[in-house]
Design an enzyme around this catalytic site. Structure first.
Site, short mmCIF file in Angstrom:
data_model
loop_
_atom_site.label_atom_id
_atom_site.label_comp_id
_atom_site.label_asym_id
_atom_site.label_seq_id
_atom_site.Cartn_x
_atom_site.Cartn_y
_atom_site.Cartn_z
CG HIS A 225 2.06 -2.04 1.91
ND1 HIS A 225 1.90 -0.80 2.46
CD2 HIS A 225 1.47 -1.96 0.69
CE1 HIS A 225 1.27 0.00 1.62
NE2 HIS A 225 0.99 -0.68 0.54
CE1 TYR A 229 -2.67 -2.64 -2.97
CE2 TYR A 229 -0.96 -2.77 -1.30
CZ TYR A 229 -1.51 -2.16 -2.40
OH TYR A 229 -0.90 -1.06 -2.93
CG HIS A 376 -0.92 7.30 2.99
ND1 HIS A 376 -1.32 7.25 1.68
CD2 HIS A 376 -0.48 6.07 3.31
CE1 HIS A 376 -1.11 6.01 1.22
NE2 HIS A 376 -0.60 5.28 2.19
CG PHE A 377 -2.97 4.87 7.92
CD1 PHE A 377 -4.09 4.61 8.69
CD2 PHE A 377 -1.81 5.27 8.55
CE1 PHE A 377 -4.04 4.76 10.06
CE2 PHE A 377 -1.76 5.42 9.92
CZ PHE A 377 -2.89 5.18 10.68
CG HIS A 378 -7.13 7.93 9.38
ND1 HIS A 378 -5.94 7.72 10.03
CD2 HIS A 378 -8.09 7.59 10.28
CE1 HIS A 378 -6.17 7.30 11.26
NE2 HIS A 378 -7.47 7.20 11.44
NE ARG A 439 1.80 7.14 12.87
CZ ARG A 439 2.03 6.04 12.17
NH1 ARG A 439 2.99 6.03 11.30
NH2 ARG A 439 1.31 4.98 12.35
NE ARG A 440 1.99 4.69 15.88
CZ ARG A 440 2.62 3.75 15.22
NH1 ARG A 440 3.88 3.53 15.43
NH2 ARG A 440 1.98 2.98 14.38
#
Lengths: 549, 183
Positions: A225, A229, A376-378, A439-440
């Site tokens: 994680h 950042y 979310h992460f895109h 996913r994937r």
């Protein structure tokens, strides 16, 4: 018309270094965007050329590695050198080392890329044994990381030298934040470094046939994680130090900026276990603790939203905006940095909201490993982070080439396309994710009625992907055109905002990292001490290594 | 533009309190759900040796699938392996507590049951356990959701949720899908 020599007056001593890093970053980025579109076509009900499971997972691996490791690491290094030279107004120390780090990164990138292209490293960009790629894949990535460690040392040395020359003075916020990121990155990479050195590389070499999978997942979560950042920091540095200036105003509070960056340093690390909520190797207590700490990491983001909005309000009102929301209209949205910040906030709103749901311990079961997570992460990385990388590049380039952009219009168009593409791509992913789209997957069987109902949504998201690819190509074209631009560079000014009340003196806790390093160590011991120790106190059965090569 | 430094500080502190309040509310909701409604992630922490799965008692082949235990609990045991679930179809009753137990002899897998909140990783070395209660009858998809190799996309099992009356296990408590009906 000015001659090239005259134009070059405004350029920096480290221009070549910065340009080299940034172009590597953006070349990897462009390739990854095109691969991404092909992957979305492959997963849609439409026919994709050269579609096979083997090509798909090779493509996903290359997409992930290019975006997550090459684009980010090289761009962050470029931006760090830029900040060190422009904020401290001193030459970057150790330029020989910087070039050595660059070539080490290039060697590593090529090694990894060849390993993936050969089909011996289709393990995606995360390290989850017992599935193991060829050792060249891991060694290549280690070289990229070691290069970035040299960069960290240079950033820390640059701040030290400046402090020695300016005793008692507050370190400029942009540099303070850059060093916070360098220190955080050194902490961050410790987990994955341990996993690679003690588990993955020996397994890939065939030195050990068994591996403790729970331990590897835990070590990787240490990095998993905080690395986000590391990618996010440049965007926040731009929010605090560049956006208020571009808007024509001032930074609302310098102290709040420092506190936000310190909180990121403290709380981005002891939270990685939230990626293992659905894993059997940890019990509920530590999952809950790390969920609690994860909730705290939303605080610096929410503080930033306030401070930057307040800074923009100052700028808007100085430009004559009035009323409760009138100042928003009067902001100079025709400046790339201002527009990018506004769009980044919108994507952060959606992506952050999704993140709160991922974080929510019990609720995570609904979305874990579905396309919701991809969405979310895109939004956070591909959206908020990358759109600010664009804006930073647009701010840096004239200082690097000595040439201004002929017109801001193609730049603004490019940013809008990115925003629209990202929203069109990710909103359907959220929806199909809630319905259980996992996913994937290289291809879906659309003859299944449940899967068939996702088809139209997948096609909509593919259209978003196409818009994103167009935007990526326009971005590269914009930068390339700048190298040949005849537009004269006006006054060469510092791109950083002054605070409304610039700090005259600061307590050493807000001007350095000694105290905070101690606290990170304490938090990490609390959050990861037992979760890692348990694998040695009560070792679980190991798994047989599965080599792909 | 002149803004008093004290006013800035005050507004920042006020906002920090709002932010802290929001985070506190979210955390309280999660804590409440965890303690009073037992909404937790699956975390039973139980070992299973990947090398001896086939010879140990619980996950031997004859023991896989759904069984009503002597104490009346419905338990389904499934092995996830590259690139298949064994068995690839399980029968469970609607409206009754069901325990799903998974493990794997090879690499990391994961499952979700589409349309429910059943979701867990399957990590070699461990038993992954999920408690649930299915409400709607019909065939549900249970795909592998963690990349496990080139055949990952084809790794899908079926959870057949039948009405309580149609859930008729044999004398030894076992029940299997038998002839696969079209989905």
């Amino acid at each position: 018309m000015a001659s090239p020599a005259e134009r070059a007056v405004g350029t920096l001593g480290a221009s070549r270094l910065i340009l080299a890093h940034a172009w590597v970053a953006f070349a990897a980025f462009t390739i990854a965007c095109l691969l991404g579109v092909w992957q979305m076509l492959a997963r849609s009900p439409l026919d994709a050329p050269a579609h096979s499971a083997s090509n798909y997972f090779r493509s996903v691996t290359l997409h992930g590695v290019s975006m997550a490791f090459v684009l980010t690491t090289f761009f962050i290094m470029a931006f760090g050198y830029f900040v060190a030279e422009t904020a401290l107004k001193r030459p970057v120390p150790g330029k020989g080392w910087a070039w050595a780090a660059f070539w080490m990164g290039i060697a590593g990138t090529l090694m990894t890329a060849l390993a993936i292209a050969s089909g011996n490293a289709s393990v995606l960009y995360t390290f989850y044994p017992p599935l193991t790629a060829t050792v060249w894949f891991y060694i290549g990535l280690v070289l990229v990381v070691v290069g970035s460690w040299i960069w960290c040392a240079i950033m820390i040395a640059a701040m030290r030298q400046w402090k020695a020359a300016n005793p008692g003075q507050p370190v400029p916020l942009a540099m303070f934040a850059t060093v916070a990121n360098a220190i955080m990155w050194l902490w961050t990479t410790a987990g994955v470094a341990a996993e690679l050195l003690f588990q993955m590389i020996p397994a890939a070499l065939g030195l050990n046939g068994m591996v403790d999978v729970g331990l590897s997942r835990t070590l990787f979560s240490w990095t998993l994680h905080a690395i986000v950042y590391f990618w996010l920091f440049p965007s926040y540095i731009a929010f605090y130090t560049m956006a208020p200036r571009a808007a024509g105003g001032r930074l609302y509070s310098d102290t709040m900026g420092r506190i936000a960056f310190i909180l990121f340093l403290l709380y981005s690390l002891p939270v990685g276990l939230h990626h293992l909520f659905m894993d059997p190797e940890h019990s509920n207590g530590f999952k809950f603790l790390q969920m609690f700490l994860t909730a705290l990491v939303s605080i610096p983001t929410l503080l930033t939203v306030f401070t930057i909005t307040a800074s923009f309000e100052i700028a808007g009102r100085m430009r004559g905006g009035s009323g409760l929301f009138g100042w928003i209209r009067s902001l100079p949205w025709d400046r790339p940095m201002v527009l990018a910040t506004g769009l980044a906030f919108l994507m952060l709103f959606w992506g952050g909201g999704g993140g709160l749901i991922n974080m929510s311990y019990g609720m995570n079961a609904m979305v874990h490993n579905t396309s919701w997570v991809t969405a979310h992460f895109h939004l956070i990385f591909g959206g908020t982070v990358v759109i600010m990388y664009f804006a930073i590049a647009y701010a840096m380039w004239p200082r690097l080439t000595g040439r201004a952009f002929a017109s801001a219009r193609p730049l603004l168009l490019q940013l809008w396309l990115w925003f629209v593409g990202m929203m069109v791509m990710t909103l359907p992913w959220h929806w199909t994710g809630l319905q259980g789209q996992w996913r994937r997957v290289a291809a879906f069987d659309y003859s299944n009625p449940l899967v068939a109902s996702w088809g139209p949504w997948v096609i909509v998201s593919l259209l978003g992907g196409v818009v994103l690819a167009v935007s990526a190509l326009l971005f590269v074209a914009n930068l390339a055109a700048n190298h040949r631009s005849d537009a004269a560079l006006g006054t060469v000014d510092v791109p950083y905002a002054e605070a409304v009340h610039p700090p005259a003196r600061l307590p050493s806790s807000l001007n350095g990292f000694g105290l905070w390093n101690g606290l990170v160590a304490l938090l990490m011991a609390l959050a990861y001490g037992y979760p890692i120790a348990q694998f040695f106190i009560d070792p679980p059965p190991e798994a047989v290594v599965h080599r792909l090569h | 533009m002149a803004i008093d430094e004290g006013a800035i500080l005050k507004s920042e502190l006020r906002w920090a309190m709002v932010v802290g309040g929001i985070v506190l509310v979210i955390l309280s909701a999660i804590l409440f759900a965890a303690l009073s409604m037992h909404i937790n992630p699956p975390s039973n922490r139980e070992f299973a040796d990947p090398k001896t799965l086939h010879t140990s008692d619980e996950f031997t082949e004859a023991n896989l699938g759904t069984r009503v235990e002597p104490d009346g609990k419905v338990v389904a045991r499934i092995i996830a392996t590259q690139f298949n679930f064994v068995p690839d179809c399980i029968v469970v009753p609607a409206g009754r507590d069901v325990t799903l137990r998974f493990t794997t002899p090879d690499v990391i897998h994961g499952i979700l049951v589409a349309g429910t909140n059943v979701n867990t990783m399957i990590v070699p070395g461990y038993v992954a356990q999920v408690h649930t209660r299915f409400t709607r009858t019909g065939d549900l998809m249970m795909p592998c959701h963690e990349y496990c190799g080139l055949g990952h996309s084809q790794m899908i099992a079926t959870v057949r949720v039948v009405p309580p009356g149609a859930f008729r296990p044999a004398a030894d408590g076992r029940i299997a899908c038998g002839e696969r009906r079209p989905a």
